[in-house]
Design a protein around this motif. Sequence first.
Motif, PDB file in Angstrom:
ATOM      1  N   PRO A   1      31.586  49.420  77.426  1.00 32.06           N
ATOM      2  CA  PRO A   1      30.452  48.662  76.864  1.00 32.06           C
ATOM      3  C   PRO A   1      30.893  47.446  76.061  1.00 32.06           C
ATOM      4  O   PRO A   1      30.294  46.365  76.166  1.00 32.06           O
ATOM      5  CB  PRO A   1      29.751  49.699  75.984  1.00 32.06           C
ATOM      6  CG  PRO A   1      30.085  51.016  76.603  1.00 32.06           C
ATOM      7  CD  PRO A   1      31.490  50.857  77.109  1.00 32.06           C
ATOM      8  N   HIS A   2      31.947  47.591  75.256  1.00 28.47           N
ATOM      9  CA  HIS A   2      32.412  46.460  74.453  1.00 28.47           C
ATOM     10  C   HIS A   2      32.887  45.321  75.340  1.00 28.47           C
ATOM     11  O   HIS A   2      32.579  44.144  75.085  1.00 28.47           O
ATOM     12  CB  HIS A   2      33.550  46.911  73.533  1.00 28.47           C
ATOM     13  CG  HIS A   2      34.133  45.805  72.715  1.00 28.47           C
ATOM     14  ND1 HIS A   2      33.498  45.278  71.621  1.00 28.47           N
ATOM     15  CD2 HIS A   2      35.292  45.111  72.850  1.00 28.47           C
ATOM     16  CE1 HIS A   2      34.246  44.306  71.110  1.00 28.47           C
ATOM     17  NE2 HIS A   2      35.337  44.187  71.834  1.00 28.47           N
TER      18      HIS A   2
ATOM     19  N   GLY B   1      26.767  48.402  69.058  1.00 29.50           N
ATOM     20  CA  GLY B   1      27.784  49.409  68.817  1.00 29.50           C
ATOM     21  C   GLY B   1      27.640  50.573  69.779  1.00 29.50           C
ATOM     22  O   GLY B   1      26.562  50.813  70.339  1.00 29.50           O
ATOM     23  N   LEU B   2      28.704  51.317  69.982  1.00 30.39           N
ATOM     24  CA  LEU B   2      28.691  52.415  70.937  1.00 30.39           C
ATOM     25  C   LEU B   2      27.635  53.455  70.593  1.00 30.39           C
ATOM     26  O   LEU B   2      26.884  53.914  71.462  1.00 30.39           O
ATOM     27  CB  LEU B   2      30.077  53.068  70.994  1.00 30.39           C
ATOM     28  CG  LEU B   2      30.221  54.276  71.934  1.00 30.39           C
ATOM     29  CD1 LEU B   2      29.931  53.881  73.378  1.00 30.39           C
ATOM     30  CD2 LEU B   2      31.625  54.868  71.815  1.00 30.39           C
ATOM     31  N   ASP B   3      27.543  53.851  69.325  1.00 24.77           N
ATOM     32  CA  ASP B   3      26.574  54.865  68.931  1.00 24.77           C
ATOM     33  C   ASP B   3      25.144  54.412  69.210  1.00 24.77           C
ATOM     34  O   ASP B   3      24.309  55.190  69.677  1.00 24.77           O
ATOM     35  CB  ASP B   3      26.732  55.210  67.446  1.00 24.77           C
ATOM     36  CG  ASP B   3      27.957  56.051  67.166  1.00 24.77           C
ATOM     37  OD1 ASP B   3      28.494  56.651  68.123  1.00 24.77           O
ATOM     38  OD2 ASP B   3      28.399  56.109  66.005  1.00 24.77           O
ATOM     39  N   THR B   4      24.851  53.154  68.913  1.00 21.81           N
ATOM     40  CA  THR B   4      23.502  52.627  69.119  1.00 21.81           C
ATOM     41  C   THR B   4      23.149  52.590  70.597  1.00 21.81           C
ATOM     42  O   THR B   4      22.054  53.009  71.005  1.00 21.81           O
ATOM     43  CB  THR B   4      23.384  51.213  68.518  1.00 21.81           C
ATOM     44  OG1 THR B   4      23.650  51.277  67.117  1.00 21.81           O
ATOM     45  CG2 THR B   4      22.006  50.640  68.733  1.00 21.81           C
TER      46      THR B   4
ATOM     47  N   PRO C   1      39.551  40.653  71.782  1.00 25.04           N
ATOM     48  CA  PRO C   1      38.848  40.857  73.041  1.00 25.04           C
ATOM     49  C   PRO C   1      39.236  42.170  73.715  1.00 25.04           C
ATOM     50  O   PRO C   1      40.376  42.605  73.662  1.00 25.04           O
ATOM     51  CB  PRO C   1      39.310  39.658  73.892  1.00 25.04           C
ATOM     52  CG  PRO C   1      39.791  38.642  72.917  1.00 25.04           C
ATOM     53  CD  PRO C   1      40.369  39.435  71.778  1.00 25.04           C
ATOM     54  N   GLY C   2      38.244  42.819  74.316  1.00 22.00           N
ATOM     55  CA  GLY C   2      38.521  43.921  75.217  1.00 22.00           C
ATOM     56  C   GLY C   2      38.533  45.311  74.645  1.00 22.00           C
ATOM     57  O   GLY C   2      38.603  46.275  75.391  1.00 22.00           O
ATOM     58  N   LEU C   3      38.451  45.473  73.323  1.00 26.72           N
ATOM     59  CA  LEU C   3      38.521  46.814  72.776  1.00 26.72           C
ATOM     60  C   LEU C   3      37.815  46.853  71.435  1.00 26.72           C
ATOM     61  O   LEU C   3      37.835  45.897  70.677  1.00 26.72           O
ATOM     62  CB  LEU C   3      39.980  47.244  72.616  1.00 26.72           C
ATOM     63  CG  LEU C   3      40.254  48.725  72.330  1.00 26.72           C
ATOM     64  CD1 LEU C   3      39.669  49.603  73.426  1.00 26.72           C
ATOM     65  CD2 LEU C   3      41.749  48.955  72.216  1.00 26.72           C
ATOM     66  N   ALA C   4      37.173  47.988  71.127  1.00 27.70           N
ATOM     67  CA  ALA C   4      36.488  48.171  69.854  1.00 27.70           C
ATOM     68  C   ALA C   4      36.927  49.492  69.250  1.00 27.70           C
ATOM     69  O   ALA C   4      37.298  50.429  69.968  1.00 27.70           O
ATOM     70  CB  ALA C   4      34.975  48.138  70.059  1.00 27.70           C
ATOM     71  N   TRP C   5      36.881  49.589  67.926  1.00 28.75           N
ATOM     72  CA  TRP C   5      37.328  50.810  67.258  1.00 28.75           C
ATOM     73  C   TRP C   5      36.540  52.026  67.719  1.00 28.75           C
ATOM     74  O   TRP C   5      37.106  53.104  67.893  1.00 28.75           O
ATOM     75  CB  TRP C   5      37.201  50.655  65.745  1.00 28.75           C
ATOM     76  CG  TRP C   5      38.221  49.782  65.098  1.00 28.75           C
ATOM     77  CD1 TRP C   5      38.005  48.615  64.429  1.00 28.75           C
ATOM     78  CD2 TRP C   5      39.646  49.994  65.038  1.00 28.75           C
ATOM     79  NE1 TRP C   5      39.188  48.091  63.966  1.00 28.75           N
ATOM     80  CE2 TRP C   5      40.213  48.917  64.316  1.00 28.75           C
ATOM     81  CE3 TRP C   5      40.495  50.994  65.526  1.00 28.75           C
ATOM     82  CZ2 TRP C   5      41.582  48.806  64.069  1.00 28.75           C
ATOM     83  CZ3 TRP C   5      41.870  50.887  65.276  1.00 28.75           C
ATOM     84  CH2 TRP C   5      42.397  49.806  64.561  1.00 28.75           C
TER      85      TRP C   5
END
Length: 303
Positions: A244-245, A217-220, A163-167
């Motif tokens: 965002p995540h 995803g962030l890029d999308t 939870p809370g963070l994405a690569w």
Amino acid sequence: MAKIALDLERALVRRARDAAAGTTEPRTLARGRGWEVADVLCTCGPGDHAFEEHHEAFCIALVAAGAFEYRSETGRALMTPGAVMLGHAGECFECGHRHRAGDRCIAFRYRPEYFERLFADAGGAGPAPAFGAARIEPSQALAPFVAAASTGATAASGLDRLPGLAWDEMAQALAIRVVRLTGIVPRTDAKRVAPAALARVIETVRQIEARPDGEFGLDTLAEDAGLSPYHFLRTFERATGVTPHQYVLRSRLRAAAQRLADAPGKIVDVAFDCGFADLSNFNRAFRAEFGIAPRAYRARWQS
């Protein structure tokens, strides 16, 4: 001993048992358009010959365990847990273990064109220069990144399940933090969000709320908003107070809570329908958000 260091020690024991040569084994954890993250476990030691390599991309490697000597065109430095190894695209380097075997790093690599765009988005002028240093010593500013990346590397399915963070968000935030710490990009504390950018954030929020189980995803998300990934991440966090995540995670949890309160069905089905990939991750995230397990939450509302 932390699991990430324990895994390294076990690899060194296996190497000694088998009387094998030292190796460097990278394992890709995540990748996107222009960046990737790899868990790099090295079992080389004093008896292994160091050889010259070169960085094919801009590299920010978080040292998670072990120690080694790093030599690059920028300088020489001892790398220890918590330190950050730096390298620019095309730079030759050498890693040695003259005094101690083994190390483990979480290496973030950025293609030159991607890093150039990120550098410009962060306020840099002209081509992105070399970092100007071979290492950033262990610091409070980068400790959260080292801890989170180490946890993600040892998690069963990677950081995207925590939870809370994405690569993707971490790759962006880490690069910006490093270029500012090394002084190649000036820091700005401007907090205002332009009306046009705010409108795009609101549209993104609408999309997430309409379909929280979607792939975001962030890029999308940045592409849909018509912003660069860096500007989108910064703008979204300034406008909403979360990344965002984190927003997607909480939207999914709210949807799950509503399903649990007013609809029948298995909890595992609720988790999958709301965008969670496995039940254990859903249970952890739900308890962290609402302070109660999903089953108890449902019982409270249906009693």
